[in-house]
Design an enzyme around this catalytic site. Sequence first.
Site, PDB file in Angstrom:
ATOM      1  N   LYS A  56       4.936 -10.834  12.111  1.00  0.00           N
ATOM      2  CA  LYS A  56       3.658 -11.199  12.477  1.00  0.00           C
ATOM      3  C   LYS A  56       2.884 -12.560  12.818  1.00  0.00           C
ATOM      4  CE  LYS A  56      -0.787  -8.459  11.118  1.00  0.00           C
ATOM      5  NZ  LYS A  56      -1.563  -7.465  10.077  1.00  0.00           N
ATOM      6  N   SER A 131      -3.127  -2.776  11.686  1.00  0.00           N
ATOM      7  CA  SER A 131      -3.254  -3.944  12.244  1.00  0.00           C
ATOM      8  C   SER A 131      -2.028  -4.779  12.865  1.00  0.00           C
ATOM      9  CB  SER A 131      -3.716  -5.585  11.906  1.00  0.00           C
ATOM     10  OG  SER A 131      -3.133  -6.325  10.658  1.00  0.00           O
ATOM     11  N   SER A 155      -2.277  -1.513   6.906  1.00  0.00           N
ATOM     12  CA  SER A 155      -1.647  -2.199   8.430  1.00  0.00           C
ATOM     13  C   SER A 155      -1.006  -2.251   8.600  1.00  0.00           C
ATOM     14  CB  SER A 155      -2.497  -3.499   8.213  1.00  0.00           C
ATOM     15  OG  SER A 155      -3.934  -3.493   8.814  1.00  0.00           O
TER      16      SER A 155
HETATM   17  N1  GLN Z   1      -7.754  -1.717   9.348  1.00  0.00           N
HETATM   18  C1  GLN Z   1      -8.069  -1.852   8.145  1.00  0.00           C
HETATM   19  C2  GLN Z   1      -9.200  -3.222   8.646  1.00  0.00           C
HETATM   20  O1  GLN Z   1      -9.617  -2.861   9.956  1.00  0.00           O
HETATM   21  C3  GLN Z   1      -6.866  -2.679   7.669  1.00  0.00           C
HETATM   22  C4  GLN Z   1      -6.237  -3.454   7.660  1.00  0.00           C
HETATM   23  C5  GLN Z   1      -5.148  -4.464   7.259  1.00  0.00           C
HETATM   24  O2  GLN Z   1      -4.659  -3.628   7.005  1.00  0.00           O
HETATM   25  N2  GLN Z   1      -5.255  -6.120   7.448  1.00  0.00           N
HETATM   26  O3  GLN Z   1      -9.522  -4.143   7.843  1.00  0.00           O
END
Ligand code: GLN
Length: 465
Positions: A56, A131, A155
């Site tokens: 990532k 994400s 995420s």
């Molecule tokens: N979807 C969550 C957010 O928008 C989690 C994101 C993540 O785990 N990096 O913060």
Amino acid sequence: MSITKEITRSLDAAERLNPELNSFLSIESDPALKTAKELEANNDHLPLKGLAIAVKDNICTKGMQTTCGSRILANYKAHFDATAVERLKQAGAIVIGKTNMDEFAMGSSNETSAFGEVKNPWDTTRVPGGSSGGSAVAVASGVVKAALGSETGGSVRQPAALCGVVGFKPTYGRISRYGLVAFASSLDNIGIFGRTTKNVAEVLSVIAGRDEHDSTSGAVAVPDFAAGLEHPIAGKTIGIPRALFGEGLDAEVRDSVLRAIENFKDLGCKTVDIELPYAKYGIAVYYIIATAEASSNLARFDGVRYGFRAEDAHELRKMYFKTREEGFGAEVKRRIMLGTYVLSSGYYDAYYSKAQKVRALVKQDYINAFQKCDVILTPTAPGTAFEFGAKTADPIAMYLNDIFTVSANLAGVPAISVPCGLSSEGLPIGVQLVGDFWAESELFQMAHAYENAHSLDAKPAIYAS
Ligand code: GLN
């Protein structure tokens, strides 16, 4: 297959599929092929020798771009490897490229990336989740067997569920965060995607463990997680928080997860009803703590030290302002504003300090539950992959995607999402298993046994053979 052949296959697949899926932000053919040849020429036994891996783009990789999916870091190249990446390389894995993501890991659909959305290979009109959507898709589309993502609130697990792969978040402190660009430090983890639990276990065995560069990494023994996978699971007790299976949960997801519970019973497991009474506050608490920490962590992007600097700003404050105005996207700005608000002197006690107290209660829920069961089972996401644009106008609807995942981050416990079937539209569904602190071995044994008995044989519409 020789290492060079396998890496070539992987790189070719990445290049070929990327125009359609956009899962990679960079593909690093030359260094990957060079390393493949070097590895082939030496006879050392290395645990991940020749494994192609995607990383990532918020995890630092020496000499490669690390953009965090943001314009503000568009030209940033890290000058060091994150500890996890360094350990992977030492074990013989080869980084083939960096994957697309929601900007600074803020999002659940990959739609906040500054470099375009990632498409779900099961149906390209739908999101891959986020994400870490790029890493999920790199695995789901057959480009790599394993990938690194990051987890602040779900995420890795949520996109894994939406893309039909395995996604894992470790116990907080199990994997060093050194070189993971910080979003919310007390919640952040590096997570792992695999086609199977075994892929995940093999990668974790290599990257886990204390690191002097990260004072929050735990000095806890790291077993060979893959070696223990076949350990029998009969007799294990699975906790089911039934109150969470109600409102807001898609009916097909519910059916699929209930079927998974029956499947575990067939494998000799027992179930017990448990309660996680504070889980319903998870999203509220998460979006206070995560935004508070993000507003502080992202203060470093000011045009002075890293990446992008706005032009035509001839005075220091103007330069800060213009750089951040032009460099950050809307969701990142929203989070910074929310975070500075909940930390401001007038509201600190009402929001931030209260959220910290409720966070302690969420953690206590898990401690209590693990008195009664070995693992906890829930859906991973409330629905299947949704269409692009379906939730972009309503941030709360987007945030609710993490309802089943955030509390493991708040508590710091490990969790894994495993595919448990397809919806009537042919979209993947994931079941989540949450384990006790440092009990990754047990979690993997459960996931592996389930997967052996009920693997998802279907392949997405877009798949590199
Ligand atoms: N979807 C969550 C957010 O928008 C989690 C994101 C993540 O785990 N990096 O913060």
